[in-house]
Write a protein that holds these residues in place. Structure first.
Motif, short mmCIF file in Angstrom:
data_model
loop_
_atom_site.label_atom_id
_atom_site.label_comp_id
_atom_site.label_asym_id
_atom_site.label_seq_id
_atom_site.Cartn_x
_atom_site.Cartn_y
_atom_site.Cartn_z
N ARG A 374 0.82 -1.20 0.00
CA ARG A 374 0.00 0.00 0.00
C ARG A 374 0.86 1.26 0.00
O ARG A 374 1.99 1.25 0.45
CB ARG A 374 -0.91 0.03 1.23
CG ARG A 374 -1.82 -1.15 1.33
CD ARG A 374 -2.77 -1.20 0.18
NE ARG A 374 -3.53 -2.43 0.14
CZ ARG A 374 -4.67 -2.60 0.76
NH1 ARG A 374 -5.18 -1.63 1.45
NH2 ARG A 374 -5.32 -3.74 0.66
N ASP A 375 0.24 2.33 -0.45
CA ASP A 375 0.97 3.59 -0.53
C ASP A 375 1.35 4.13 0.84
O ASP A 375 2.39 4.76 0.99
CB ASP A 375 0.12 4.65 -1.26
CG ASP A 375 0.23 4.50 -2.76
OD1 ASP A 375 1.10 3.72 -3.19
OD2 ASP A 375 -0.54 5.14 -3.49
N TYR A 376 0.50 3.90 1.87
CA TYR A 376 0.87 4.46 3.17
C TYR A 376 2.09 3.78 3.75
O TYR A 376 2.81 4.38 4.54
CB TYR A 376 -0.32 4.48 4.15
CG TYR A 376 -1.05 3.19 4.35
CD1 TYR A 376 -2.25 2.96 3.69
CD2 TYR A 376 -0.58 2.23 5.20
CE1 TYR A 376 -2.94 1.79 3.87
CE2 TYR A 376 -1.28 1.04 5.39
CZ TYR A 376 -2.47 0.83 4.72
OH TYR A 376 -3.15 -0.33 4.92
N VAL A 377 2.32 2.53 3.35
CA VAL A 377 3.55 1.88 3.76
C VAL A 377 4.73 2.51 3.02
O VAL A 377 5.77 2.80 3.61
CB VAL A 377 3.47 0.36 3.50
CG1 VAL A 377 4.80 -0.30 3.76
CG2 VAL A 377 2.40 -0.26 4.36
N ALA A 379 4.78 5.51 1.97
CA ALA A 379 4.96 6.84 2.56
C ALA A 379 5.79 6.74 3.83
O ALA A 379 6.67 7.57 4.08
CB ALA A 379 3.60 7.47 2.86
N THR A 382 9.36 6.20 2.82
CA THR A 382 10.04 7.38 2.28
C THR A 382 10.28 8.44 3.35
O THR A 382 11.02 9.37 3.10
CB THR A 382 9.24 8.03 1.15
OG1 THR A 382 7.94 8.34 1.64
CG2 THR A 382 9.13 7.13 -0.04
N GLU A 394 1.89 0.43 11.01
CA GLU A 394 1.25 0.71 9.72
C GLU A 394 0.54 -0.53 9.18
O GLU A 394 -0.53 -0.43 8.59
CB GLU A 394 2.29 1.18 8.68
CG GLU A 394 3.09 2.39 9.08
CD GLU A 394 2.34 3.71 8.85
OE1 GLU A 394 1.32 3.71 8.15
OE2 GLU A 394 2.79 4.73 9.39
N MET B 447 7.40 12.64 -0.96
CA MET B 447 6.61 12.13 -2.08
C MET B 447 5.12 12.29 -1.81
O MET B 447 4.67 12.14 -0.68
CB MET B 447 6.96 10.66 -2.26
CG MET B 447 6.46 10.05 -3.51
SD MET B 447 7.49 8.67 -4.00
CE MET B 447 6.49 8.03 -5.31
N PHE B 449 1.55 10.61 -3.18
CA PHE B 449 1.21 9.39 -3.89
C PHE B 449 -0.04 9.54 -4.74
O PHE B 449 -0.79 10.50 -4.60
CB PHE B 449 1.05 8.24 -2.91
CG PHE B 449 2.34 7.89 -2.23
CD1 PHE B 449 3.17 6.95 -2.77
CD2 PHE B 449 2.72 8.55 -1.07
CE1 PHE B 449 4.36 6.64 -2.15
CE2 PHE B 449 3.91 8.23 -0.45
CZ PHE B 449 4.73 7.28 -1.00
N GLN B 450 -0.24 8.52 -5.58
CA GLN B 450 -1.30 8.62 -6.58
C GLN B 450 -2.69 8.37 -6.02
O GLN B 450 -3.60 9.15 -6.20
CB GLN B 450 -1.02 7.61 -7.70
CG GLN B 450 -2.14 7.52 -8.71
CD GLN B 450 -1.80 6.58 -9.85
OE1 GLN B 450 -0.83 5.83 -9.78
NE2 GLN B 450 -2.57 6.64 -10.89
N ASN B 451 -2.81 7.23 -5.30
CA ASN B 451 -4.15 6.78 -4.95
C ASN B 451 -4.58 7.38 -3.61
O ASN B 451 -4.07 7.00 -2.57
CB ASN B 451 -4.14 5.26 -4.87
CG ASN B 451 -5.52 4.69 -4.64
OD1 ASN B 451 -6.46 5.43 -4.34
ND2 ASN B 451 -5.64 3.40 -4.78
N ASP B 454 -5.34 5.13 -0.67
CA ASP B 454 -4.28 4.26 -0.21
C ASP B 454 -3.16 5.05 0.46
O ASP B 454 -2.27 4.49 1.04
CB ASP B 454 -3.70 3.55 -1.45
CG ASP B 454 -3.49 2.09 -1.19
OD1 ASP B 454 -4.16 1.56 -0.30
OD2 ASP B 454 -2.66 1.49 -1.88
N THR B 455 -3.24 6.36 0.36
CA THR B 455 -2.09 7.15 0.78
C THR B 455 -2.06 7.36 2.29
O THR B 455 -1.01 7.62 2.85
CB THR B 455 -2.06 8.48 0.02
OG1 THR B 455 -0.89 9.17 0.36
CG2 THR B 455 -3.26 9.33 0.34
N LEU B 456 -3.22 7.24 2.94
CA LEU B 456 -3.26 7.42 4.39
C LEU B 456 -3.53 6.09 5.07
O LEU B 456 -4.32 5.29 4.58
CB LEU B 456 -4.36 8.42 4.78
CG LEU B 456 -4.21 9.82 4.20
CD1 LEU B 456 -5.35 10.68 4.69
CD2 LEU B 456 -2.89 10.42 4.57
#
Lengths: 481, 695
Positions: A374-377, A379, A382, A394, B447, B449-451, B454-456
């Motif tokens: 997932r993106d929050y991972v 994030a 990073t 997370e 960064m 993110f796109q989605n 999914d970003t939080l």
């Protein structure tokens, strides 16, 4: 005193009613199944008043009849209990007397439901449980036994006699038999077992053992599974391959043999069970330490204080738990050793963890492999978070849905496992009133007297059923949003 | 249903659809009317949640257990669908009405070959023999322009690419030659160049078979390209409908107007003509305002009139079946110029802070080397060389698989480069993985993110997530200080401070994206990599989020690396553009230079593929053949040679033999291509606007 009949004077009126409603229920259910084969497909119809009508005609009538027959049966059954509560002792028979003994449990259940229903919108997943009928039934069954355990364990309320004390002349007596000794509860409500002890009291007291051990043992299994499953899924690679192999190895090992090995005197003498306990119980400690450390690593001062306090307490608990007299592990001096745990219970814990942890490990591993993409991972990565923060703060919170459901199911398995262990005479002491042991004892005379093993068997059945239904309800509701 | 039927294919009258929950009835579509004539195609446009897909499901009579049609009628070729028996419906679906969904992989059965799935359609509906069905499948697969139909029919869905899968889904829908084809966002999951090819295919096939189409999309440009008529929906209601020309050029509803002002059309620019975001939020279906649904967000709102009661559709005299759901459409001056937002001075780029030199990233996918498998190398990035200056927006453009995400990972330090160098402030960071970077370096490069979904982290409050970033970046001495800083950040991204204690699920997509931006700027980042930050958002929100990014960038002199495949938004906000294809930089220059000739042939195709919602624009159509080759097995020579439409203009087989050098043309525009100079000089603009070229 006269022996009690099952329903007492209540039966004269209620028994015929129950016969009628039950027959109606069976008939309408059969009719519905037959009609269902020929009925047309459901078409929704809107009425002028804005309400909805799903079906009509003959099939609709059968459906309605079934509904009412069901309600009537439930009302009749409830009437037995309710009447038992208000009628004087003995008049409502065994059913009434049992209902009266469980009165505190009923009151607690009603209070709990009233509070929960009132605030259900503010209670998160727990509140949502009260939107699901299946979940509510499951929750009721589970809480029934939880409250029974609390009231009989802490307040000594529900049980009628001492579960361990035989009373002469009552060996294998049928339910409702009157007690010859003065000053005691006048009847053995569910009869006596082959050692002349009260079946009802043993069932109630048995719930304390089950409710105290099963969730706790499952919790330990989860700690182990989570602590190993998260890194396996998150890092993957060789670590994952190695841990998965070990898990498969344990899963393939014959469990019953393992249990026997754990209690074999030669093995106990080598200290292997104690060492296993020492290793397994360290996982919750590690888990807590890593959890707190990763969270507060950015504020070293705060972190140190919290870690010292929490780990100090947990460490003491841990050392008290594992250090035993007569085992190679005697770490703490006696004045510091807070408590001693019966070695049989330790065996129970070790076996439960051993059996369940590999499965939990695999579930957690799969979930973390999914969530780590997932993106929050990303994030978190990073911004330079460490792997343990990502895993525990997370990934883990977002895997909780399936884990809670599995936890409920697994308490059910553990309860059965406790029964199995008791059945083989392992783990708990032989006179222990826990359900598995009681069933095992009753088994020997099953062909002649079925009443001693039946109540604990039904209790086990209802608790496990309740846990399964609760898990279903939770799954259903957690998938909803 | 007779062959000679000449009336409308689909007539929807005052359709209302509601979903029933245990608590209440939630109206999803209200008072919706539409007519589709034979051979016509109707575009249904609106933001997510406006009920456009519900209309399609209503036509298919597939609303599930909770959904129900509560009013109105749907007639297909004169037959009422709402009261039709299930058997009759089953005969219609798939044969007379076919539907194409967004996700091609989800529409195909992964356990059956493509051929088996195709031939069962006519076998079930028309009862024809297996042999005939197979012949027809071959023909249809050839029709959707897939190469080697026989091989395709034997393939399983996962063996095909996304574009090929969608073509198979289209072929399946056409197998029984339906009268009505419903397309629900058929190209949203595809890349731009593939999308352009699929859209052209749909249009050609529609013409060939005379199929009527209901085309559902959120993209006005696509609708302009494919449809004859359009129906704009907002919050469950159709707000305006009419012919494409009437609605696009002579719009009569404030929402339609606001929508057009929110999308970056050619001519918009962040400094001179900024986009105008629609204020406020989309109303939830159970909290719609009284009267006009768009009222609270409308510039022309008049209390007491717009919120008095339900507003009917009103006919606009003179136009062809042009209706609007606006009470005041006669009173509004539709041609009034846009009230100019404050013009912002362009920020001058400062010194170079980030430099990439010959960056390469290869992955070794060891396919079981222990058992004799062949080790394969994925060349995700090949010799990236560019620099980024302070306060500039550098757009990185390319389709999926071009290596932009890998590049982002290397820059962030999640991966280390195979070779080459990244320097930040004259310090090399290419070999430093993120755990070894200093807190300052990590905070400097962040960064978005796109989605947004999914970003939080869904189980942590918004405020907690921002505070965590502050803690990690060692900002603030105490919890209280960090909390104040977090509230400041919420102000920065224009979110109310009360959002600090909310969970992410209580926020809309655009709001989540704002939180993501606040989190990225928590440590005063100097370089922000924005990976398609607006592509998953609705049109009206896109503009607001893009403007917010620009605004913060201008205030903090941040360098923005804007990764996107959407050339419209890139043109709107980028200072310089870098085009990537298969790991290579194929073109690099200022926005002006990249969007005007000479182009790299790939840039040219990309520009042509982007749908533009402006009737005045004419485009040269360049449809690329085939798919993007796999980075595991790149073609020899030029990476683009397998699809390049200008390959014949290069003498000999140079393109197939040699990787072209990076050539610097006039004014520093860099292009990686073998084309001779005279061909570059002869290139014409792809996009022409009413006579004069804008790009």
């Amino acid at each position: 005193m006269e022996p009690l009949t099952w329903t007492g004077s209540l039966g004269q009126f209620l028994n015929p009613v129950l016969m009628i409603t039950a027959t109606a229920l069976v008939l309408t259910a059969a009719a519905q199944i037959i009609a269902g084969l020929f009925a047309p497909a459901v078409t929704l119809q809107s009425n002028a008043d804005g309400s909805l009508m799903a079906r009509g005609g003959a099939f609709g009538a059968v459906e309605t009849a079934l509904k009412w027959a069901f309600i009537a049966t439930v009302v009749t059954l409830t009437a037995y209990l309710a009447a038992g509560l208000v009628m004087p002792y003995g008049r409502a028979g065994i059913v009434g007397a049992v209902a009266k003994r469980f009165l505190p449990v009923f009151i607690a259940l009603i209070a709990l439901f009233a509070v929960s229903m009132t605030f259900k919108r503010r209670l998160g997943l727990y509140g949502k449980l009260f939107d699901s009928t299946v979940g509510m039934i499951g929750f009721t069954l589970v809480m029934f036994w939880v409250f029974s355990a609390i009231f009989s364990g802490l307040f000594d309320m529900i049980a009628t006699h001492d579960p361990l004390r035989p009373i002469s002349g009552l060996k294998n007596k049928l339910p409702g038999v009157s007690v010859p000794e003065e000053g005691l509860y006048p009847h053995y409500l569910l009869g006596g077992d082959n050692l002349a002890r009260d079946v009802f009291s043993r069932m109630v007291t048995g719930s304390v053992v089950v409710i105290a051990i099963a969730p706790l043992a499952t919790l330990f299994a989860f700690m182990v599974g989570i602590t190993l499953g998260l890194p396996a899924g998150y890092f993957g690679g060789k670590l994952d391959a190695f841990l998965t192999f070990i898990a498969n190895l344990i899963l393939a090992f014959p469990v019953i043999l393992l249990f026997y090995l754990l209690v074999t005197p030669e093995i106990v003498a080598t200290g292997i069970p104690s060492y296993m306990a020492a290793v397994l119980f360290v996982f919750p400690l590690v888990f807590t330490a890593v959890l707190l450390n990763s969270r507060y690593a950015t504020q070293p001062a705060k972190r140190t204080v919290i870690l010292v306090v929490v780990l100090g307490f947990f460490g003491w608990l841990y050392l008290s738990l594992i250090s035993q007299e007569d085992t190679p592990l005697r770490i703490l001096p006696a004045w510091l050793d807070g408590f001693d745990v019966n070695s049989g219970i330790l065996v129970v814990f070790v076996s439960v963890v051993f059996v369940n942890a590999p499965t939990v490990f695999r579930i957690v591993r799969g979930l973390s492999m999914d969530i780590k993409t997932r993106d929050y991972v990303a994030a978190a990565q990073t911004r330079g978070e460490g792997p343990w923060y990502i895993m525990l703060w997370e990934i883990l919170p977002n895997a909780r849905g399936p884990l809670i459901v599995d936890f409920c199911l697994r308490i059910g398995y553990t309860t059965i496992l406790l029964g199995t262990l008791g059945f083989f005479g392992l783990g708990l002491p032989p006179e222990s009133p826990d359900w598995g042991s009681t069933i095992n004892e009753g088994r020997k005379l099953l062909l002649i007297y079925i009443h001693p093993p039946l109540p604990p068997a039904l209790a086990l059945l209802t608790l496990v059923l309740g846990l399964n239904l609760l898990a279903d309800g939770l799954r259903e509701e957690s998938l909803r949003d | 249903m007779t062959e000679t039927y000449t009336g409308p294919i689909l007539e929807i009258d005052n359709l209302s659809i509601s979903f029933f929950t245990r608590l209440r009835e939630i109206p999803a579509v209200m008072d919706f009317s539409a007519t589709i004539m034979p051979g016509d195609s109707l575009g249904l446009v609106g933001e997510s949640g406006c009920g456009k897909s519900t209309v399609a499901l209503g036509v298919m009579q597939d609303l599930g257990v909770n959904g129900r049609i509560v009013g109105g009628s749907i007639r297909f070729k004169g037959e009422e669908l709402t009261t039709m028996s299930p058997d009759r419906l089953r005969a219609l679906r798939g044969r007379e009405i076919a539907m194409i969904y967004q996700e091609p992989m989800a529409s195909l059965n992964p356990a059956m070959t493509v051929g088996a799935q195709l031939i069962e359609v006519p076998m079930i509906h028309e009862g024809i023999s297996k042999g005939d069905a197979y012949a027809r499948a071959l023909e249809t697969v050839a029709d959707v322009k897939l190469p080697d139909p026989k091989r395709i029919l034997k393939a399983y869905p996962h063996q095909l690419s996304g574009g090929q899968q969608q073509r198979i889904v289209i072929a399946m829908a056409l197998m029984s030659k339906p009268s009505l084809l419903i397309l629900d966002e058929p190209t949203t999951a595809l890349d731009v160049t593939v999308e352009a090819a699929v859209v052209q295919l749909v249009r050609d096939l529609g013409r060939k078979y005379g199929t009527s189409m209901l085309f559902i999309s959120h993209n006005l440009g696509l609708v302009l390209d494919t449809c004859d008529r359009i129906n704009v929906m907002y919050s469950g209601e159709a707000v305006e409908r009419g012919s494409i020309a009437d609605v696009f050029d002579d719009m009569q509803h404030p929402y339609t107007q606001a929508l057009f002002r929110a999308i970056p059309l050619p001519g918009a620019s962040k400094t001179t003509r900024p986009l105008k975001a629609i204020p406020g939020n989309f109303p939830l279906p159970d909290a719609r305002p009284k009267g006009c649904n768009f009222g609270p967000r409308c510039d022309y709102f008049e209390a007491g009139r717009c919120d008095a009661g339900p507003i009917p559709m009103q006919r606009i005299t003179g136009d062809d079946r042009h209706l609007t759901r606006c009470i005041k459409f006669n009173a509004i001056d539709w041609n009034a110029p846009v009230t100019k937002a404050i013009e912002t001075a362009p920020t001058a780029p400062g010194k170079v802070i980030l430099r990439m030199e010959d960056l390469k990233k290869y992955y070794d996918t060891r396919g079981n080397t222990a058992f004799g498998g062949v080790s394969q190398v994925v060349k995700a990035n090949e010799s990236l060389t560019f620099d980024a200056r302070e306060a500039e927006t550098l757009a990185i453009v390319g389709e999926s698989g071009c290596g932009k995400s890998t590049f982002a990972k290397v820059l962030m330090g999640l991966e280390t480069a195979t070779s080459g160098n990244i320097t930040l402030d004259e310090k090399s960071i290419s070999d430093v993985p993120i755990e070894n970077r200093t807190t300052q370096t990590v905070a400097d490069i962040q960064m978005v993110f796109q989605n947004p979904f999914d970003t939080l982290n869904p189980s942590m409050t918004v405020g907690r997530q921002i505070i965590r970033a502050l803690e990690v970046f060692r900002i603030g001495k105490s919890d209280g200080e960090r909390r104040r800083r977090m509230l400041d950040l919420l102000d920065l991204v224009k979110l109310p401070r009360t959002f600090a204690d909310r969970m992410p699920r209580q926020l809309s997509g655009g709001q989540k994206q704002r939180v993501g931006i606040a989190r990225a700027f928590a440590g005063d980042a100097r370089i922000v990599v924005a990976d398609e930050p607006v592509s998953a958002l609705d049109v009206s929100v896109q503009a607001a989020v893009a403007d917010l990014l620009m605004d913060i960038q201008a205030r903090q002199n941040t360098t923005l690396l804007f990764i996107s495949h959407d050339l419209s938004i890139v043109r709107y906000l980028a200072d310089r553009v870098l085009v990537m294809y298969l790991g290579h930089v194929v073109e690099l220059g200022t926005t002006e230079q990249v969007f005007s000739p000479p182009y790299h042939p790939y840039t040219e195709a990309l520009l042509s593929a982007v749908p533009i919602a402006d009737t005045r624009v004419t485009k040269r159509r360049i449809v690329l053949k085939g798919e993007i080759p796999s980075a595991m097995n790149p073609p020899p020579g030029c990476p683009f040679q397998t699809r390049c439409p200008r390959k014949h203009q290069v003498a000999g087989d140079l393109c197939e033999r040699e990787l072209p050098p990076m050539r610097t043309l006039s004014d520093g525009l860099q292009i990686k291509c073998h084309l001779p100079d005279e061909e570059f000089a002869a290139m014409e603009p792809v996009i022409q606007m009413a006579g004069n070229s804008v790009a």
